[in-house]
Design a protein around this motif. Structure first.
Motif, short mmCIF file in Angstrom:
data_model
loop_
_atom_site.label_atom_id
_atom_site.label_comp_id
_atom_site.label_asym_id
_atom_site.label_seq_id
_atom_site.Cartn_x
_atom_site.Cartn_y
_atom_site.Cartn_z
N ALA A 134 0.77 -0.72 -0.33
CA ALA A 134 -0.15 0.43 0.31
C ALA A 134 0.87 1.37 0.12
N ASP A 135 1.90 1.39 0.94
CA ASP A 135 2.88 2.26 0.47
C ASP A 135 3.48 2.46 -1.01
N LYS A 136 3.99 1.77 -1.36
CA LYS A 136 4.32 2.05 -3.05
C LYS A 136 3.10 2.38 -3.53
N ASN A 137 1.60 1.60 -3.61
CA ASN A 137 0.79 2.44 -4.03
C ASN A 137 0.20 3.59 -4.15
N TRP A 138 0.67 4.22 -2.75
CA TRP A 138 -0.07 5.77 -2.46
C TRP A 138 0.84 6.36 -2.68
N PRO A 139 0.34 7.75 -3.63
CA PRO A 139 -0.57 8.16 -3.70
C PRO A 139 -1.42 7.82 -5.20
#
Length: 144
Positions: A134-139
């Motif tokens: 999620a950290d890689k995908n955000w934002p």
């Protein structure tokens, strides 16, 4: 003329980005009106009140007390949920999804919300890896 309108509708459908803070279609409330500070101080979801509202990052945040409102105003990044309040599991999967305020995790001083109880269980089973994803995908996921 009809073809032009259809083309514009088709193209415009793909040009909308998700808002940086999740709110429903029917109002502008972050976390569906729940108090983000209460997740940290009471370790449970607590509904906010209209009398304790604050506008931040284009959304209306509600709090259950003046004290929680003051705490949020002083450090909004500390108390705001990760990934703009979108479902953390969905963000890990490269998507955005709504949340149920009752499905949450506070871990290492961060608030994570999930879509429903079933998704919350999946999230819990491999939470650390989902956070990395999620950290890689955000934002960037907001523009997908």
């Amino acid at each position: 003329m009809k073809k032009l309108l259809l083309a514009l509708l088709f193209v415009s459908g793909y040009s909308f980005a998700a808002d940086p803070i999740y709110t429903s279609w029917f109002n502008n409330l972050a976390i569906k009106g729940y108090d983000s500070v209460a997740y940290f101080t009471e370790n449970k979801p607590v509904e906010g009140k209209e009398s304790f509202e604050y506008e931040w990052q284009g959304a209306t945040w509600r709090f259950s007390s003046a004290e929680n409102l003051a705490m949020f105003k002083a450090e909004p990044e500390k108390y705001a949920p990760q990934y703009g309040g979108y479902c953390a599991y969905a963000v890990a999967k490269g998507k955005t999804a709504s949340i149920e305020p009752e499905q949450f995790t506070v871990l290492d001083g961060k608030l994570y919300l999930n879509y429903n109880a079933s998704v919350q269980q999946k999230w819990t089973d491999d939470r650390d890896n989902f956070i990395v994803s999620a950290d890689k995908n955000w934002p960037a996921v907001l523009n997908d």
